[in-house]
Each structure stands twice: as C-alpha cells, then as structure tokens.
Design a protein around this motif. Structure first.
Motif, PDB file in Angstrom:
ATOM      1  N   UNK A 173       0.837  -1.199   0.000  1.00 58.43           N
ATOM      2  CA  UNK A 173       0.000   0.000   0.000  1.00 58.43           C
ATOM      3  C   UNK A 173       0.873   1.252   0.000  1.00 58.43           C
ATOM      4  N   UNK A 174       2.047   1.183   0.650  1.00 57.60           N
ATOM      5  CA  UNK A 174       2.976   2.311   0.612  1.00 57.60           C
ATOM      6  C   UNK A 174       3.398   2.609  -0.824  1.00 57.60           C
ATOM      7  N   UNK A 175       3.688   1.553  -1.596  1.00 57.94           N
ATOM      8  CA  UNK A 175       4.020   1.752  -3.018  1.00 57.94           C
ATOM      9  C   UNK A 175       2.854   2.387  -3.765  1.00 57.94           C
ATOM     10  N   UNK A 176       1.622   1.976  -3.415  1.00 56.87           N
ATOM     11  CA  UNK A 176       0.436   2.539  -4.053  1.00 56.87           C
ATOM     12  C   UNK A 176       0.306   4.032  -3.733  1.00 56.87           C
ATOM     13  N   UNK A 177       0.637   4.398  -2.510  1.00 53.42           N
ATOM     14  CA  UNK A 177       0.587   5.814  -2.113  1.00 53.42           C
ATOM     15  C   UNK A 177       1.506   6.638  -3.012  1.00 53.42           C
ATOM     16  N   UNK A 181       0.909   9.690  -6.327  1.00 45.65           N
ATOM     17  CA  UNK A 181       1.473  11.032  -6.314  1.00 45.65           C
ATOM     18  C   UNK A 181       1.543  11.698  -4.965  1.00 45.65           C
ATOM     19  N   UNK A 182       1.366  10.926  -3.889  1.00 48.55           N
ATOM     20  CA  UNK A 182       1.436  11.491  -2.539  1.00 48.55           C
ATOM     21  C   UNK A 182       2.774  11.083  -1.909  1.00 48.55           C
ATOM     22  N   UNK A 183       3.469  12.029  -1.330  1.00 55.36           N
ATOM     23  CA  UNK A 183       4.745  11.736  -0.683  1.00 55.36           C
ATOM     24  C   UNK A 183       4.523  11.347   0.773  1.00 55.36           C
ATOM     25  N   UNK A 184       4.881  10.125   1.149  1.00 51.96           N
ATOM     26  CA  UNK A 184       4.745   9.713   2.554  1.00 51.96           C
ATOM     27  C   UNK A 184       5.560  10.627   3.462  1.00 51.96           C
ATOM     28  N   UNK A 185       5.058  10.859   4.666  1.00 50.68           N
ATOM     29  CA  UNK A 185       5.785  11.696   5.608  1.00 50.68           C
ATOM     30  C   UNK A 185       6.385  10.847   6.723  1.00 50.68           C
ATOM     31  N   UNK A 186       6.921  11.485   7.734  1.00 52.51           N
ATOM     32  CA  UNK A 186       7.597  10.757   8.808  1.00 52.51           C
ATOM     33  C   UNK A 186       6.622   9.867   9.576  1.00 52.51           C
ATOM     34  N   UNK A 187       5.360  10.281   9.647  1.00 49.03           N
ATOM     35  CA  UNK A 187       4.355   9.450  10.329  1.00 49.03           C
ATOM     36  C   UNK A 187       4.144   8.145   9.578  1.00 49.03           C
ATOM     37  N   UNK A 188       4.101   8.223   8.255  1.00 48.01           N
ATOM     38  CA  UNK A 188       3.928   7.030   7.429  1.00 48.01           C
ATOM     39  C   UNK A 188       5.019   6.013   7.719  1.00 48.01           C
ATOM     40  N   UNK A 189       6.264   6.473   7.690  1.00 47.44           N
ATOM     41  CA  UNK A 189       7.378   5.559   7.914  1.00 47.44           C
ATOM     42  C   UNK A 189       7.437   5.077   9.361  1.00 47.44           C
ATOM     43  N   UNK A 190       7.011   5.913  10.288  1.00 48.95           N
ATOM     44  CA  UNK A 190       6.991   5.495  11.696  1.00 48.95           C
ATOM     45  C   UNK A 190       5.994   4.368  11.907  1.00 48.95           C
ATOM     46  N   UNK A 191       4.880   4.433  11.195  1.00 49.01           N
ATOM     47  CA  UNK A 191       3.893   3.346  11.274  1.00 49.01           C
ATOM     48  C   UNK A 191       4.524   2.035  10.802  1.00 49.01           C
ATOM     49  N   UNK A 192       5.279   2.099   9.700  1.00 46.64           N
ATOM     50  CA  UNK A 192       5.942   0.891   9.186  1.00 46.64           C
ATOM     51  C   UNK A 192       7.035   0.418  10.142  1.00 46.64           C
TER      52      UNK A 192
END
Length: 504
Positions: A173-177, A181-192
């Motif tokens: 799903x991260x790849x889909x994000x 065209x949306x850039x993941x932020x620090x919260x996204x990576x912290x979740x992972x």
C-alpha cells in the motif's frame, strides 16, 4: 515518609460541537444536514447517536426535530447553501461513536445538493471505517474521493491495512501511495517501523530508519527513533539500544520523556541500575524533566534487591525534582514493605496516602491485606476490608483468599468458613486455592469428617477439585477411621467420573 500533596488538574470540560454554531444558525436560510431527513431506517434517538452532545439546552440543532433544509428543499437554486460546518461535525461525531454508515448518509446528502466534500470529510469517514476494522469499506471511500487524499488519509489507511492484512500488504500500500502522487511523511514511515518491530523484524526496521533521510528524503524524528528503541528493548538488544541513542543525539534529536522512560525501564529489568541512574541524570542535563514512569522502574528494582534505603533516596530525589509519586509508586513501596515483613509500616503508608494526594486502589488494599494475613493479623485485614467497602471499593476473590488462608493459619476455621459464606453473599466465587486451604486446615486439626463434608458441599455447587485437593484428602484420611476413609474414597471416585463425563 513525609507527606506530599499532589496538585491534580481537572480535565477540560468538553464543549458541544454545536454550541459554537448558535450565531451561524440564526443567520440567513441554509441547508442544514441533520438526522431527520437522512433515512427512516436510522434510529437517531438511540444512546449511541451523539444525543448527549446535541442535547444542549441552548442548541438549535436537535436530532429529533431539526430539518435538512430551512425552507423548501425544491428551492436550493435560490441561493441557499450547505451548512458545511455543522455537516462536518455531524460526520465526525458519527465516526467517533462507530456509526460510520450514518456519516456516509450525510455525505450522500451533501453530494445530492451539489456540494463536493473536502478531504477532511472523506478522511473522517475513512478513519471511522478503519476504527470499525472495515478496511474494505475504507478503501472504497478512498476510490470514490472527488478530491486528492492527503497524507493523513493515507496514514490512517496504512496502519489499518497492517493491522488487518499484515506487513506485506502495508508495504504494498505504501508503493500505491507513491504511485498516486502522494509523498509519505515521517508518520507514514513510523507506522511501518512500528509494524516491523512488532513482527520482530528489527534489523529491517533499523535499515529503513537509516534509509529514510537519504533514500526517501524524510529524516526520522524522535517518535521514529523511540519506536525502534522500544522494539530493541523488548528483545534485550542493549548494544543496539546504545547505538541508536548515540545516532539519535548525533543528529541533534533529544530523547523525550517517553523515550527515556522506555530505556530506563529496560535497564532496570536487565539489572543495569547504575546506567539507569546515569540516564536519569542525563535527562536533567538535557532539560528533560523525568516523570514517575521514569523513576518507578528504579524504585522497583531497588525494592526487589531489598535495598529500601536506596529506594527511599530515589523517592526523595524524585520529590526534589518536583515529580510527585503516583499510586503506582506507592503500590511498589507497599509491596516491598510487606515482602520485607514490615507490614505495620505498610499499613501506616496506606493510611497516609490520602494526605499525599493519592487515593488507594483496590490493589493497594490487596497488597496490605495479604501482608497482614501472612503475619497473623487477619482481624486487622478484615478491618481494612470494611474500610474498602465504606469507600465504595469492592474486595475481590484475591483479598478473600488471603484472609481465609490467614484465618486457617491462625486456627480460626469456623471464622474461615463464615467468611467463605460471605463470598456467596457478595457474588464472589471462591477459587480452588481458597477451598484447598480450608480442607487442609480441617484435616490438620483432625476434622477430616468436616473436610469430606465441605468437599461434597463444594462439588454440589459446581466446584471441581484438583490434584492438590486429592492429596489433602488422601493424607487426611490416612489416620482416620475406616468409615471416613471409605466415604472419602467414594466422594473422590464420583468426582473422577463426573470429570470423565465432562471430557467425553
């Protein structure tokens, strides 16, 4: 111990989301999205539909009689407009209480009137479905969005995808994000990072942490580092904990109180009390003020080593820094005093808690009552039970088990049996330890016949004896008359047969 007053701050009173709309509602006619016109199948008078927040005496919005349009629904082309503020609150309110389907009906009504909902509204509904563990519906809302989702929307989804479908699909799903065209932020990576730590993939998590600034252009923050440290502490990788702390501080990030608390707790569990003490001093030098969660593990560790003097020093240092002990701190001290047979000191501390700004919990009483019962002061323990009840606290089976065991040890078997009857009066089922304690006391005092009758009575009430029950009764009948031994044998055989029938 010196009396310490805790200054407790009362929580902020919640303001109804509709109280701020009074002036808005009194203005020109608007389209008001409200419960009455959404669907005849929705029960808006139920307790779960935010009625407490709507039932303000001065509110102009009432779920039972407000209308979707102030004026004629057919005249929406005459300048009337959607009241988006109240609609947003309605949607968010439904989602917060698990009524996301009703929030969707509000959304559909908005769309019927030509209004294009913004990302805030869609994100609230996505979050509502994710709270309900309905990831499929949340993804459907994502696909029907008429505006671009924000990174907040995606963060809610990626966490839900992990919890429902696992780490592999979360990474997909991260790849889909990124493709959207949306850039993941620090919260996204912290979740992972947190997901990888939960899965035990700590090396992969550390690798992702190191790649975040260079590969993804997102430097990790204190929270990201804290998740890694928490995972490493869980599995006892102290060397890596030390490396991560050095890396974190070298990048100009100062650990917060939560980060320090995790590491201090880990060090204390590992027995590195010197390092934990140094880390507390490091906190102060960094301008980070320790709280009771940071001090409690150190106090507990010293208490377990029976070093009460050192524990007291930590407690004094804690107060000198303006950090007052919590009930958790005092429960640690109560337990340590009782284990050190200083039960009278524990009773004194329990009595002082109300002057220290802490109300004893049922667990506080359990600790002291158990300690009293073990030193032959069960009567004093019973007085504490009465005190509990007067304060509105309900004693549990652990407290009564301690008292029964204490009475048996003191040879007060009749009082123990009377107390057992009080179990039933208070709807507390005695456990097997309690019953075995009474049987053992009866057999040791030559009252084997009463022990057999007691066992038979308890079995008739649905209680199943265990291996210890058999051992107590067999040893008790060894020197008894032949008639009692036969009676015990028949009772135990009937218990065994009932077990076999249940198993089959």
């Amino acid at each position: 111990m010196e009396s310490v007053w805790l200054h407790l701050q009362s929580p902020n009173r919640e303001i109804s989301p509709f109280q701020s709309l009074q002036s808005t509602i009194k203005t020109t006619p608007k389209l008001i999205i409200s419960p009455r016109h959404l669907s005849p199948n929705i029960n808006f008078t139920s307790a779960n539909c935010l009625k407490p927040k709507w039932a303000c005496s001065d509110s102009k919005i009432d779920p039972t009689n407000s209308t979707i349009i102030e004026g004629n629904p057919q005249t929406k082309s005459k300048g009337e407009k959607v009241d988006i503020a109240s609609s947003r609150r309605l949607i968010r309110g439904f989602c917060n209480v698990g009524q996301t389907r009703k929030a969707v009906r509000v959304l559909e009504k908005l769309e019927e009137f030509g209004f294009v909902p913004d990302a805030f509204i869609y994100t609230a509904i996505v979050g509502g479905y994710c709270k309900e563990k309905n990831v499929g519906k949340a993804l459907e809302v994502l696909d029907r969005m008429k505006v671009s989702p924000t990174v907040v929307t995606y963060n809610i989804l990626i966490e839900a995808v992990y919890e429902k479908r696992g780490l592999r699909e979360a990474k997909e799903f991260l790849d889909e994000i990124r493709r959207r065209g949306c850039n993941p932020d620090v919260v996204t990576y912290t979740i992972l990072l947190q997901a990888m730590c939960k899965e035990g993939r700590l090396d992969d998590a550390i690798e992702l942490l190191n790649k975040m600034p260079s590969t993804y252009g997102v430097p990790p923050d204190v929270t990201a580092y804290t998740k890694i440290l928490e995972g490493l502490c869980t599995v006892g990788r102290w060397v890596d904990v030390d490396k991560i702390l050095v890396d974190m501080t070298s990048k100009g990030l100062s650990p917060d109180v939560f980060t320090f608390g995790i590491v201090i707790n880990f060090l204390c569990r590992q027995g590195f009390l010197g390092r934990a003490t140094c880390l507390l001093k490091m906190m102060l030098s960094c301008g980070c003020r320790p709280n009771d969660v940071c001090y409690n593990p150190l106090i507990l560790a010293f208490c377990r080593k029976k070093n009460m003097e050192r524990a007291r020093e930590v407690l004094d240092e804690m107060a000198s820094q303006g950090c007052y002990p919590s009930i958790v701190t005092y429960n640690i001290l109560l337990s340590a005093l009782c284990k050190d047979w200083r039960v009278e000191d524990a009773v004194e501390l329990l009595n002082q808690l109300r002057f220290k700004g802490c109300s004893p919990t049922p667990y506080s009483y359990t600790i002291v009552i158990d300690g009293l019962s073990k030193v032959g002061k069960t009567v004093q323990g019973l007085e504490l039970v009465a005190e509990m009840i007067n304060k509105g606290l309900k004693p549990d089976v652990v407290i009564y088990t301690s008292l029964v065991a204490g009475l048996v040890r003191e040879g007060k078997l009749d009082e123990a049996l009377d107390l057992l009857e009080r179990f039933e009066e208070m709807d507390i089922a005695p456990d097997i330890i309690t019953c075995n304690s009474i049987m053992s006391g009866l057999c040791k005092t030559g009252q084997t016949g009463r022990a057999i009758d007691f066992l038979g009575n308890m079995v008739s009430k649905g209680w199943n004896p265990d291996e210890e029950s058999y051992r107590i009764l067999i040893e008790g009948t060894a020197s008894a008359s032949e008639g009692l031994a036969e009676k015990a044998r028949e009772l135990l055989e009937s218990c065994s047969k009932s077990w076999l029938l249940e198993d089959s």
